[in-house]
Motif scaffolding. Structure first.
Motif, PDB file in Angstrom:
ATOM      1  N   PHE A 240       0.844  -1.193   0.000  1.00 33.97           N
ATOM      2  CA  PHE A 240       0.000   0.000   0.000  1.00 33.97           C
ATOM      3  C   PHE A 240       0.882   1.248   0.000  1.00 33.97           C
ATOM      4  N   ASN A 241       0.607   2.136  -0.933  1.00 38.17           N
ATOM      5  CA  ASN A 241       1.317   3.412  -1.010  1.00 38.17           C
ATOM      6  C   ASN A 241       0.386   4.406  -1.690  1.00 38.17           C
ATOM      7  N   ARG A 242      -0.068   5.370  -0.943  1.00 33.83           N
ATOM      8  CA  ARG A 242      -1.102   6.275  -1.410  1.00 33.83           C
ATOM      9  C   ARG A 242      -0.718   7.004  -2.697  1.00 33.83           C
ATOM     10  N   LEU A 243       0.444   7.640  -2.712  1.00 29.61           N
ATOM     11  CA  LEU A 243       0.844   8.438  -3.860  1.00 29.61           C
ATOM     12  C   LEU A 243       1.093   7.563  -5.081  1.00 29.61           C
ATOM     13  N   ARG A 244       1.734   6.414  -4.869  1.00 29.81           N
ATOM     14  CA  ARG A 244       2.019   5.548  -6.015  1.00 29.81           C
ATOM     15  C   ARG A 244       0.730   4.984  -6.606  1.00 29.81           C
ATOM     16  N   TYR A 245      -0.236   4.691  -5.730  1.00 34.89           N
ATOM     17  CA  TYR A 245      -1.520   4.202  -6.227  1.00 34.89           C
ATOM     18  C   TYR A 245      -2.220   5.271  -7.058  1.00 34.89           C
ATOM     19  N   GLN A 246      -2.204   6.495  -6.594  1.00 30.93           N
ATOM     20  CA  GLN A 246      -2.854   7.566  -7.341  1.00 30.93           C
ATOM     21  C   GLN A 246      -2.199   7.783  -8.703  1.00 30.93           C
ATOM     22  N   ASP A 247      -0.881   7.720  -8.738  1.00 26.94           N
ATOM     23  CA  ASP A 247      -0.182   7.866 -10.020  1.00 26.94           C
ATOM     24  C   ASP A 247      -0.539   6.726 -10.966  1.00 26.94           C
ATOM     25  N   ALA A 248      -0.604   5.507 -10.424  1.00 30.42           N
ATOM     26  CA  ALA A 248      -0.957   4.350 -11.252  1.00 30.42           C
ATOM     27  C   ALA A 248      -2.380   4.475 -11.772  1.00 30.42           C
ATOM     28  N   LEU A 249      -3.286   4.911 -10.924  1.00 32.75           N
ATOM     29  CA  LEU A 249      -4.690   5.026 -11.301  1.00 32.75           C
ATOM     30  C   LEU A 249      -4.889   6.097 -12.368  1.00 32.75           C
ATOM     31  N   ALA A 250      -4.122   7.163 -12.280  1.00 29.81           N
ATOM     32  CA  ALA A 250      -4.252   8.261 -13.248  1.00 29.81           C
ATOM     33  C   ALA A 250      -3.917   7.810 -14.661  1.00 29.81           C
ATOM     34  N   ASN A 251      -3.157   6.728 -14.789  1.00 27.80           N
ATOM     35  CA  ASN A 251      -2.741   6.255 -16.105  1.00 27.80           C
ATOM     36  C   ASN A 251      -3.270   4.850 -16.408  1.00 27.80           C
ATOM     37  N   ALA A 252      -4.312   4.453 -15.695  1.00 27.65           N
ATOM     38  CA  ALA A 252      -4.870   3.116 -15.882  1.00 27.65           C
ATOM     39  C   ALA A 252      -5.860   3.074 -17.038  1.00 27.65           C
ATOM     40  N   SER A 253      -6.029   1.901 -17.606  1.00 28.94           N
ATOM     41  CA  SER A 253      -7.070   1.651 -18.606  1.00 28.94           C
ATOM     42  C   SER A 253      -8.253   0.935 -17.991  1.00 28.94           C
ATOM     43  N   LEU A 254      -8.066   0.397 -16.768  1.00 28.48           N
ATOM     44  CA  LEU A 254      -9.133  -0.256 -16.027  1.00 28.48           C
ATOM     45  C   LEU A 254      -8.752  -0.266 -14.559  1.00 28.48           C
ATOM     46  N   ALA A 255      -9.727   0.041 -13.689  1.00 32.20           N
ATOM     47  CA  ALA A 255      -9.518  -0.055 -12.248  1.00 32.20           C
ATOM     48  C   ALA A 255     -10.424  -1.145 -11.694  1.00 32.20           C
ATOM     49  N   ILE A 256      -9.854  -2.018 -10.868  1.00 34.34           N
ATOM     50  CA  ILE A 256     -10.625  -3.062 -10.191  1.00 34.34           C
ATOM     51  C   ILE A 256     -10.473  -2.829  -8.700  1.00 34.34           C
ATOM     52  N   CYS A 257     -11.590  -2.680  -7.995  1.00 33.12           N
ATOM     53  CA  CYS A 257     -11.512  -2.313  -6.592  1.00 33.12           C
ATOM     54  C   CYS A 257     -12.707  -2.871  -5.837  1.00 33.12           C
ATOM     55  N   MET A 258     -12.668  -2.726  -4.521  1.00 30.82           N
ATOM     56  CA  MET A 258     -13.811  -3.058  -3.692  1.00 30.82           C
ATOM     57  C   MET A 258     -14.781  -1.875  -3.680  1.00 30.82           C
ATOM     58  N   GLY A 259     -15.843  -1.998  -2.886  1.00 31.26           N
ATOM     59  CA  GLY A 259     -16.884  -0.991  -2.911  1.00 31.26           C
ATOM     60  C   GLY A 259     -16.787   0.054  -1.829  1.00 31.26           C
ATOM     61  N   GLY A 260     -15.593   0.203  -1.224  1.00 32.78           N
ATOM     62  CA  GLY A 260     -15.412   1.209  -0.188  1.00 32.78           C
ATOM     63  C   GLY A 260     -15.554   2.624  -0.733  1.00 32.78           C
ATOM     64  N   TYR A 261     -15.833   3.539   0.165  1.00 31.61           N
ATOM     65  CA  TYR A 261     -16.088   4.945  -0.184  1.00 31.61           C
ATOM     66  C   TYR A 261     -14.982   5.507  -1.072  1.00 31.61           C
ATOM     67  N   ASN A 262     -13.745   5.471  -0.586  1.00 30.91           N
ATOM     68  CA  ASN A 262     -12.642   6.087  -1.330  1.00 30.91           C
ATOM     69  C   ASN A 262     -12.268   5.284  -2.559  1.00 30.91           C
ATOM     70  N   SER A 263     -12.316   3.963  -2.455  1.00 27.58           N
ATOM     71  CA  SER A 263     -11.962   3.132  -3.609  1.00 27.58           C
ATOM     72  C   SER A 263     -12.847   3.448  -4.803  1.00 27.58           C
ATOM     73  N   VAL A 264     -14.147   3.529  -4.568  1.00 27.55           N
ATOM     74  CA  VAL A 264     -15.082   3.754  -5.672  1.00 27.55           C
ATOM     75  C   VAL A 264     -14.954   5.164  -6.229  1.00 27.55           C
TER      76      VAL A 264
END
Length: 399
Positions: free
Chosen positions: A288-312
């Protein structure tokens, strides 16, 4: 009921004299923590902000500059356990609560807050005795203080719970305002709290409190899938299934896979062993790394996550296709299920359930999501931190 929530002016120096204390507690994931961080960050532009945190310290997560952060002895709860537990195995639960009580009293004496914000309480009652004592102390040291409940878009049940009457009584007795951090056009609060009309203080939707994912285009050799369970302890079975389905999906759609394990999970080594044994060179498994996750998500073609508030909401804000895992939770907690269903109804996400974790099922769902046409824009209110600041300011009028 409503409040006058005109935008703040940078010249409103009187706000700087106001002191805000936020009580934050989480026992499974870190959704309450993330909302508290973003709320504190926004409030600190206009108020003196202190946070007392009772959850386990979160690794690889920067705290906002200028916010007084007070870490209490941390308490958590296993999903299937009936009792709370001390994170520090040397301390008993009783010792934790006793030490926390001293910290809270000293903090209130030192700060004498003008505003107390209780994250999720009283909609969650695990720490009722502690928070009620805190409220009463704040009122002793500052009788004119305002008490505010900060709550997510969905509680735990689609049809309300057995404690809803008690929650209403607590709100009507102690509170000045309830801030619901969601968009009522997507998730009406009454869906999970049907006794909304019994609350006699203002209940206002702020919009979602979220650190919006900025678009940071990178030139990737192949499309990227980002899979995450958020910051908590649960959902490891989802990551395992996604990893085992990667090769099958890759045969139809060439891509790389980035998996982020939860902040409090101990499954990274097992996932990495499987990837190594099966020569999955296009898979990266990360802590888990907040900043690295955000950078990865910004350049993703698909996100797979659970249904938590922040994840969604973070995945939706990244404006990529989103596939959510509709997990069955112990004790019939329906928070994530309710959120997923409402977001899916609005066309923002797709989902799969606990009965679809077989690799062939995951593969079919991923390919179907990629082939589906998405909304051209996301009309969701995501300015919740700023609106919360305006609402709290309005409690004092022009005084």
């Amino acid at each position: 009921m409503s409040l006058n929530t005109k935008p703040l002016s940078a010249n409103e120096d009187w706000c700087l004299k106001r002191r805000v204390l936020i009580h934050c507690q989480y026992v499974f994931g870190i959704g309450h923590f993330v909302r508290t961080i973003e709320l504190a960050r926004s409030l600190s532009m206009h108020f003196e902000v202190s946070v007392v945190n009772g959850g386990e310290a979160v690794p690889n997560y920067d705290l906002p500059f200028g916010v007084d952060w007070i870490q209490m002895p941390a308490i958590y709860k296993e999903e299937t356990a009936e009792e709370l537990r001390s994170v520090d195995p040397i301390k008993s639960l009783e010792q934790c609560f006793a030490e926390r009580d001293v910290i809270l009293e000293c903090t209130v004496r030192r700060i004498m807050p003008d505003v107390l914000i209780t994250e999720h309480f009283p909609f969650g009652l695990l720490f009722e005795s502690e928070v009620i004592r805190l409220i009463e102390r704040v009122k002793i040291f500052n009788p004119h203080s305002k008490i505010v409940s900060s709550v997510r878009d969905v509680i735990e049940s689609k049809n309300g719970g057995m404690h809803d009457d008690h929650i209403c009584r607590l709100l009507n007795r102690y509170y000045n305002l309830v801030m619901v951090h969601g968009d009522e056009n997507i998730v009406p609060f009454s869906v999970s709290f049907p006794k909304l009309s019994h609350i006699q203080v203002p209940v206002l939707h702020t919009g979602y409190v979220v650190q919006t994912i900025g678009q940071k285009p990178q030139k990737l050799d192949i499309p990227r899938v980002v899979a995450s369970v958020g910051g908590g302890r649960l959902g490891g079975e989802m990551l395992d299934s996604i990893l085992k389905s990667h090769r099958s999906i890759f045969e139809h759609w060439e891509h790389s896979l980035m998996i982020f394990v939860g902040a409090f999970q101990q499954i990274k080594d097992d996932l990495q062993s499987y990837a190594d044994e099966n020569s999955l060179s296009s898979v990266t498994i990360l802590d888990f790394n907040r900043l690295r996750y955000q950078d990865a998500l910004a350049n993703a073609s698909l996100a797979i996550c659970m249904g938590g508030y922040n994840s969604v909401i973070e995945a939706v804000s990244a404006e990529v296709p989103v596939l959510t895992y509709q997990r069955k939770f112990y004790g019939n907690n329906q928070e994530q299920e309710c959120r997923i269903q409402l977001f899916q109804k609005a066309g923002f996400v797709e989902s799969f359930g606990s009965d679809e974790l077989a690799p062939e099922s995951i593969s079919a769902r991923v390919l179907a999501v990629l082939a589906k046409k998405r909304p051209t824009s996301h009309k969701i209110r995501m300015n919740g931190a700023e609106e919360s600041c305006n609402m709290i300011t309005s409690l004092f009028g022009n005084a």
